[in-house]
Design an enzyme around this catalytic site. Structure first.
Site, PDB file in Angstrom:
ATOM      1  N   SER A  94       0.834  -1.183   0.000  1.00  0.00           N
ATOM      2  CA  SER A  94       0.000   0.000   0.000  1.00  0.00           C
ATOM      3  C   SER A  94       0.877   1.245   0.000  1.00  0.00           C
ATOM      4  O   SER A  94       1.758   1.388  -0.846  1.00  0.00           O
ATOM      5  CB  SER A  94      -0.964  -0.034   1.202  1.00  0.00           C
ATOM      6  OG  SER A  94      -1.951   0.964   1.091  1.00  0.00           O
ATOM      7  N   GLU A 124      -1.851  -2.939  -8.077  1.00  0.00           N
ATOM      8  CA  GLU A 124      -3.191  -3.044  -7.510  1.00  0.00           C
ATOM      9  C   GLU A 124      -3.438  -1.728  -6.805  1.00  0.00           C
ATOM     10  O   GLU A 124      -2.583  -0.846  -6.805  1.00  0.00           O
ATOM     11  CB  GLU A 124      -3.292  -4.243  -6.554  1.00  0.00           C
ATOM     12  CG  GLU A 124      -2.224  -4.285  -5.472  1.00  0.00           C
ATOM     13  CD  GLU A 124      -2.510  -3.365  -4.304  1.00  0.00           C
ATOM     14  OE1 GLU A 124      -3.548  -3.526  -3.627  1.00  0.00           O
ATOM     15  OE2 GLU A 124      -1.700  -2.451  -4.060  1.00  0.00           O
ATOM     16  N   HIS A 169      -4.000  -5.263  -1.507  1.00  0.00           N
ATOM     17  CA  HIS A 169      -5.230  -5.060  -0.740  1.00  0.00           C
ATOM     18  C   HIS A 169      -6.189  -6.221  -0.967  1.00  0.00           C
ATOM     19  O   HIS A 169      -7.223  -6.101  -1.622  1.00  0.00           O
ATOM     20  CB  HIS A 169      -5.877  -3.725  -1.112  1.00  0.00           C
ATOM     21  CG  HIS A 169      -5.067  -2.544  -0.700  1.00  0.00           C
ATOM     22  ND1 HIS A 169      -4.098  -1.989  -1.515  1.00  0.00           N
ATOM     23  CD2 HIS A 169      -5.065  -1.814   0.442  1.00  0.00           C
ATOM     24  CE1 HIS A 169      -3.546  -0.953  -0.888  1.00  0.00           C
ATOM     25  NE2 HIS A 169      -4.110  -0.830   0.287  1.00  0.00           N
TER      26      HIS A 169
END
Length: 324
Positions: free
Chosen positions: A121, A221, A292
Site C-alpha cells: 500500500s 493493484e 489489498h
C-alpha cells in the site's frame, strides 16, 4: 552488508540476510497511525508464528493523519535497520505519508545494513526507493494491523516465510485463489518483479526515486480508486514510456466503495485494462491476489520471476535473501 547477487553490474541486488525462524522482527509505522487494539492483536499473531517482536519507539506517535513527524518516523526506520538484534523490519500499516520520509532517509546507511523489509500500500514509496537507491529487494507483503490482525490464510503466511526465511528461489507462489484470476493476454514472460500500489508508483515519476520498469514484470493493484482514476494512473505511466519495455503485467484487484448508480457511470475495470494494456500484447493476468486482498500473496520486489499468463502462475526464480 548482504551478498551482492550478480546478474550484471546494473541489476545486481544487495540481498538482505534471511530472517531466521524464531528470529526478531522490528515493527515500524512509516505511514498512518495505528489503532492500538488492532495493532496489539496483529502483534500477537506475528508472535504466534514463532517470532520475537520489537516495537519501534515512535510507533504510537500521531501527527494528524501521520504516525508522527517525518524525521521521527525516519529515525525509527534507521534504528531498526542498524540494530544487530533486529533481523527484519515489518510495517504496522499503510495509509499515507511514507513518501514524506524519502527526504530524510540515509540511503548509504540503509544499503550498508540490508534487512528484509515488509509492507505494501502506501509503503510502496519506501520499497521502490530502497530498490532504486540501495538495490535492496523488499517484500510486498502482509502488515501487522492490516493483515496479521485478521487471520490471513495459512498459504499466504507459508509463502511469506518461504520468501523471507529461505535463501533459495521460492519457486511457484501457489495459492488456491489463483484459479479465480483471469488471463487477459496469454504467454510467458520473465523479469524482475517491480511495481506496487498503483497511485504510489505513479507518484515516483519525475523524482529521484522514479520507478524503473524496463525488462520487468510490472505488478500493480490499489484501493479506494475508481476505474477513472486507475485509467488516469495507467495512462500517465503509458505516456511516460514506462510500459514500452515491460515484459508482462500482473494485475491485482482495486476495490472501492460506491453506489450502483456511481458504478454505472464507469467502464468496468477489466475493460479499462483491456483498452489500455491489452494492445501492448504482453502476457497479462488480472485479479491475482496481492496487496489489498484479505490474504495477500507476497511478492519479492526487485527479484526475477516468471509469469505464465496461460496458467495464471508466478514463479520466483532467484533468492530474495542470502544465507546468514
Amino acid at each position: 552488508m548482504g551478498a551482492l547477487q550478480t546478474r550484471d553490474n546494473e541489476t545486481r541486488l544487495n540481498l538482505p540476510r534471511a530472517l531466521p525462524r524464531g528470529g526478531t522482527i522490528g515493527v515500524v509505522s512509516p505511514a498512518s497511525p495505528v489503532n492500538r487494539e488492532v495493532f496489539e492483536r496483529g502483534l500477537a499473531a506475528v508472535r504466534q508464528q514463532g517470532f520475537q517482536v520489537v516495537v519501534g519507539d515512535r510507533v504510537f506517535d500521531r501527527y494528524g493523519h501521520l504516525a508522527g513527524k517525518d524525521e521521527a518516523r525516519a529515525d525509527d526506520l534507521h534504528e531498526m535497520f542498524v540494530r544487530d538484534d533486529i533481523d527484519a523490519v515489518l510495517c504496522a500499516r499503510g495509509g499515507s505519508g511514507s513518501i514524506r520520509l524519502l527526504r530524510y532517509l540515509n540511503w548509504d546507511l540503509l544499503a550498508a545494513h540490508p534487512k528484509p523489509f515488509l509492507g505494501y500500500s502506501d509503503i510502496t514509496s519506501v520499497e521502490l526507493a530502497l530498490l532504486k537507491m540501495c538495490r535492496m529487494p523488499t517484500f510486498f507483503a502482509p502488515m501487522v494491523s492490516s493483515d496479521f490482525a485478521y487471520d490471513p490464510w495459512p498459504s499466504c503466511l507459508e509463502l511469506l516465510w518461504k520468501l523471507v526465511c529461505d535463501p533459495a528461489p521460492a519457486g511457484e507462489l501457489i495459492d488456491p485463489r489463483v484459479v479465480d484470476a483471469i488471463t487477459l493476454v496469454g504467454g510467458v514472460a520473465e523479469g524482475p518483479c517491480v511495481g506496487g500500489t498503483l497511485s504510489l508508483v505513479v507518484a515516483t515519476l519525475g523524482t529521484p526515486f522514479e520507478v524503473e520498469t524496463d525488462g520487468s514484470i510490472f505488478f500493480f493493484e490499489d484501493v479506494h480508486e475508481s476505474p477513472a482514476r486507475m485509467e488516469r494512473y495507467l495512462m500517465q505511466l503509458l505516456l511516460a514510456g514506462k510500459f514500452d519495455h515491460v515484459t508482462g503485467f500482473l494485475i491485482g484487484n482495486a476495490p472501492y466503495e460506491a453506489t450502483e448508480e456511481e458504478r454505472a457511470r464507469y467502464l468496468p475495470l477489466d475493460q479499462v485494462y483491456r483498452d489500455i494494456l491489452e494492445p501492448l500484447g504482453k502476457p497479462m493476468v488480472y485479479a491475482w491476489p496481492h496487496g489489498h486482498d484479505p490474504s495477500p500473496v507476497p511478492l519479492p520486489v526487485g527479484c526475477r520471476v516468471r509469469l505464465d499468463a496461460d496458467h495464471r502462475s508466478v514463479t520466483v526464480l532467484e533468492p530474495a535473501v542470502c544465507p546468514r
